[in-house]
Write a protein that holds these residues in place. Structure first.
Motif, PDB file in Angstrom:
ATOM      1  N   MET A 305       0.819  -1.211   0.000  1.00  0.00           N
ATOM      2  CA  MET A 305       0.000   0.000   0.000  1.00  0.00           C
ATOM      3  C   MET A 305       0.855   1.264   0.000  1.00  0.00           C
ATOM      4  O   MET A 305       0.469   2.284  -0.574  1.00  0.00           O
ATOM      5  CB  MET A 305      -0.966  -0.030   1.183  1.00  0.00           C
ATOM      6  CG  MET A 305      -2.115  -0.995   0.971  1.00  0.00           C
ATOM      7  SD  MET A 305      -3.450  -0.848   2.188  1.00  0.00           S
ATOM      8  CE  MET A 305      -2.732  -1.824   3.503  1.00  0.00           C
ATOM      9  N   LYS A 306       2.026   1.188   0.612  1.00  0.00           N
ATOM     10  CA  LYS A 306       2.945   2.325   0.563  1.00  0.00           C
ATOM     11  C   LYS A 306       3.335   2.634  -0.881  1.00  0.00           C
ATOM     12  O   LYS A 306       3.364   3.806  -1.300  1.00  0.00           O
ATOM     13  CB  LYS A 306       4.194   2.036   1.399  1.00  0.00           C
ATOM     14  CG  LYS A 306       5.176   3.210   1.454  1.00  0.00           C
ATOM     15  CD  LYS A 306       6.438   2.833   2.210  1.00  0.00           C
ATOM     16  CE  LYS A 306       7.408   2.066   1.317  1.00  0.00           C
ATOM     17  NZ  LYS A 306       8.694   1.782   2.014  1.00  0.00           N
ATOM     18  N   GLN A 307       3.624   1.592  -1.640  1.00  0.00           N
ATOM     19  CA  GLN A 307       3.992   1.790  -3.041  1.00  0.00           C
ATOM     20  C   GLN A 307       2.835   2.387  -3.838  1.00  0.00           C
ATOM     21  O   GLN A 307       3.046   3.201  -4.740  1.00  0.00           O
ATOM     22  CB  GLN A 307       4.438   0.464  -3.658  1.00  0.00           C
ATOM     23  CG  GLN A 307       5.769  -0.046  -3.135  1.00  0.00           C
ATOM     24  CD  GLN A 307       6.900   0.954  -3.348  1.00  0.00           C
ATOM     25  OE1 GLN A 307       6.990   1.605  -4.387  1.00  0.00           O
ATOM     26  NE2 GLN A 307       7.768   1.078  -2.353  1.00  0.00           N
ATOM     27  N   GLN A 308       1.608   2.008  -3.517  1.00  0.00           N
ATOM     28  CA  GLN A 308       0.447   2.604  -4.186  1.00  0.00           C
ATOM     29  C   GLN A 308       0.366   4.093  -3.907  1.00  0.00           C
ATOM     30  O   GLN A 308       0.046   4.891  -4.797  1.00  0.00           O
ATOM     31  CB  GLN A 308      -0.833   1.912  -3.725  1.00  0.00           C
ATOM     32  CG  GLN A 308      -0.998   0.475  -4.185  1.00  0.00           C
ATOM     33  CD  GLN A 308      -2.314  -0.109  -3.712  1.00  0.00           C
ATOM     34  OE1 GLN A 308      -3.387   0.453  -3.957  1.00  0.00           O
ATOM     35  NE2 GLN A 308      -2.255  -1.230  -3.013  1.00  0.00           N
ATOM     36  N   LEU A 309       0.653   4.488  -2.675  1.00  0.00           N
ATOM     37  CA  LEU A 309       0.638   5.908  -2.330  1.00  0.00           C
ATOM     38  C   LEU A 309       1.727   6.673  -3.072  1.00  0.00           C
ATOM     39  O   LEU A 309       1.515   7.812  -3.512  1.00  0.00           O
ATOM     40  CB  LEU A 309       0.807   6.085  -0.819  1.00  0.00           C
ATOM     41  CG  LEU A 309      -0.375   5.663   0.053  1.00  0.00           C
ATOM     42  CD1 LEU A 309       0.002   5.745   1.526  1.00  0.00           C
ATOM     43  CD2 LEU A 309      -1.606   6.512  -0.226  1.00  0.00           C
ATOM     44  N   ILE A 310       2.889   6.065  -3.212  1.00  0.00           N
ATOM     45  CA  ILE A 310       3.989   6.707  -3.936  1.00  0.00           C
ATOM     46  C   ILE A 310       3.625   6.866  -5.410  1.00  0.00           C
ATOM     47  O   ILE A 310       3.793   7.938  -6.005  1.00  0.00           O
ATOM     48  CB  ILE A 310       5.286   5.899  -3.770  1.00  0.00           C
ATOM     49  CG1 ILE A 310       5.767   5.966  -2.312  1.00  0.00           C
ATOM     50  CG2 ILE A 310       6.372   6.411  -4.715  1.00  0.00           C
ATOM     51  CD1 ILE A 310       6.922   5.041  -2.001  1.00  0.00           C
ATOM     52  N   GLU A 311       3.096   5.796  -6.010  1.00  0.00           N
ATOM     53  CA  GLU A 311       2.731   5.834  -7.427  1.00  0.00           C
ATOM     54  C   GLU A 311       1.619   6.842  -7.701  1.00  0.00           C
ATOM     55  O   GLU A 311       1.573   7.461  -8.768  1.00  0.00           O
ATOM     56  CB  GLU A 311       2.297   4.439  -7.883  1.00  0.00           C
ATOM     57  CG  GLU A 311       3.442   3.430  -7.919  1.00  0.00           C
ATOM     58  CD  GLU A 311       2.966   2.004  -8.094  1.00  0.00           C
ATOM     59  OE1 GLU A 311       1.744   1.813  -8.345  1.00  0.00           O
ATOM     60  OE2 GLU A 311       3.791   1.073  -8.000  1.00  0.00           O
ATOM     61  N   ALA A 312       0.711   7.014  -6.735  1.00  0.00           N
ATOM     62  CA  ALA A 312      -0.391   7.962  -6.905  1.00  0.00           C
ATOM     63  C   ALA A 312       0.015   9.397  -6.578  1.00  0.00           C
ATOM     64  O   ALA A 312      -0.779  10.321  -6.753  1.00  0.00           O
ATOM     65  CB  ALA A 312      -1.574   7.550  -6.035  1.00  0.00           C
ATOM     66  N   GLY A 313       1.236   9.593  -6.085  1.00  0.00           N
ATOM     67  CA  GLY A 313       1.730  10.934  -5.801  1.00  0.00           C
ATOM     68  C   GLY A 313       1.426  11.462  -4.417  1.00  0.00           C
ATOM     69  O   GLY A 313       1.683  12.638  -4.127  1.00  0.00           O
TER      70      GLY A 313
END
Length: 335
Positions: A305-313
């Motif tokens: 989920m951390k990576q999703q937050l990074i990818e979404a900006g």
């Protein structure tokens, strides 16, 4: 200190009209936490209704401010409960992740300009560990001052053992649930002790262990089915204890906070901790190989989920975090 209150610093509640937040406000007044309340939400009408109800409860002279602006709410710092979230839609952690993230970014940025005035922040907006991380990174606060609620999972583990074994929770030690606050959470089966004995020594075998883990992971759903509503009073009690923790009365149930080590870099999850007058601090822990497998799975859920937050900006790349955080490096290696 005015009339025996815990603090004269304001209690700031972001998302104040939610059920958990409203409960926390009344509990805080009963415990004489602070004579100053700052209530922030998305509806001035609902905030005014909450203020009216507080004023007719007979708590005496309480300074209550209501606002729709996070910047106005946090302007004087103090102790902060962050519970802002979307009001409808999907309810899983994964579904709420990107919907709730903008609010955490906004609050973190509001705190950034007044961070020297902020005592501590407790996050309950789901997924609470990821929202806590987002708020932390954008606020630039010391990691010790930002934490999210995860202690209910440990209490549910203790309750399961207490009922099965017919013993008091006071006779238990090292009964912890660590990692993520979701279906991947990791009850530490090997380190748990009841009257000094391991679960295996007490006759709990693999099948019963599996059932215990299932009970712990789905305890929140069980409460919903039994009561017809989501648990909100028990988390409010835990939040208040976290906010009021001091050197004399520390909060030692595992709490989620920022963690950075070789095994779990740049993350935010539940580990053995102690909240005292200066914030939330890691405690050392030793795990068996089996427990590490479970913990690896829990932190993998957070990492995804951390990576999703990074990818979404909504989060910058971790290499940028060091310059943002007012951090004393804490490397807590798990064995």
């Amino acid at each position: 200190m005015k009339s025996g209150f815990f603090t004269e610093r304001p209690l700031v509640v972001i998302g104040a009209t939610g059920r958990l937040s409203s409960e926390l406000v009344f509990y805080s007044l009963l415990q004489r936490f602070s004579p100053r309340l700052v209530l922030c939400g998305g509806s001035m009408e609902r905030l005014q209704g909450l203020k009216d109800e507080i004023e007719e409860s007979g708590f005496g002279e309480i300074d209550i401010r209501i606002t729709l602006s996070m910047e106005e709410a946090v302007a004087e710092g103090g102790y902060l409960l962050y519970a802002k979230s979307v009001q409808s839609g999907a309810k899983t952690r994964e579904a709420m992740l990107l919907s709730n993230a903008p609010f955490a970014v906004e609050c973190g940025q509001a705190i950034a300009s007044v961070r020297s005035k902020v005592e501590r922040v407790v996050c309950v907006s789901n997924p609470s560990d990821l929202m806590g991380l987002t708020l932390l990174v954008h606020s630039g606060l010391e990691p010790e001052r930002v934490m999210s609620l995860s202690s209910l999972d440990t209490e549910r583990f203790r309750r399961s053992l207490s009922r099965r074994l017919g013993v008091s929770v006071t006779e238990m030690s090292q009964v912890f649930t660590l990692g993520s606050h979701d279906g991947a959470m990791a009850p530490m089966l090997d380190m748990a002790r009841v009257k000094g004995a391991s679960l295996g020594q007490l006759g709990i075998g693999p099948e019963e262990e599996t059932e215990i883990v299932r009970e712990v992971k789905y305890a929140g759903i069980s409460i919903y089915k039994l009561r017809g509503q989501t648990a909100y009073q028990s988390p409010a009690v835990h939040v208040l204890r976290m906010l009021m923790a001091t050197d004399d009365m520390p909060f030692v149930i595992p709490t989620a906070r920022y963690h950075h080590s070789q095994r779990y870099p740049y993350t935010f999850g539940s580990l053995p901790t102690c909240i005292d007058s200066s914030g939330c601090h890691h405690l050392s822990v030793e795990c068996t190989e089996r427990e590490l497998v479970a913990l690896n799975g829990a932190f993998a859920s957070i990492e995804n989920m951390k990576q999703q937050l990074i990818e979404a900006g909504y989060l910058p790349e971790p290499c940028e975090w060091q310059s943002r955080l007012q951090q004393r490096e804490e490397l807590v290696e798990l064995i």
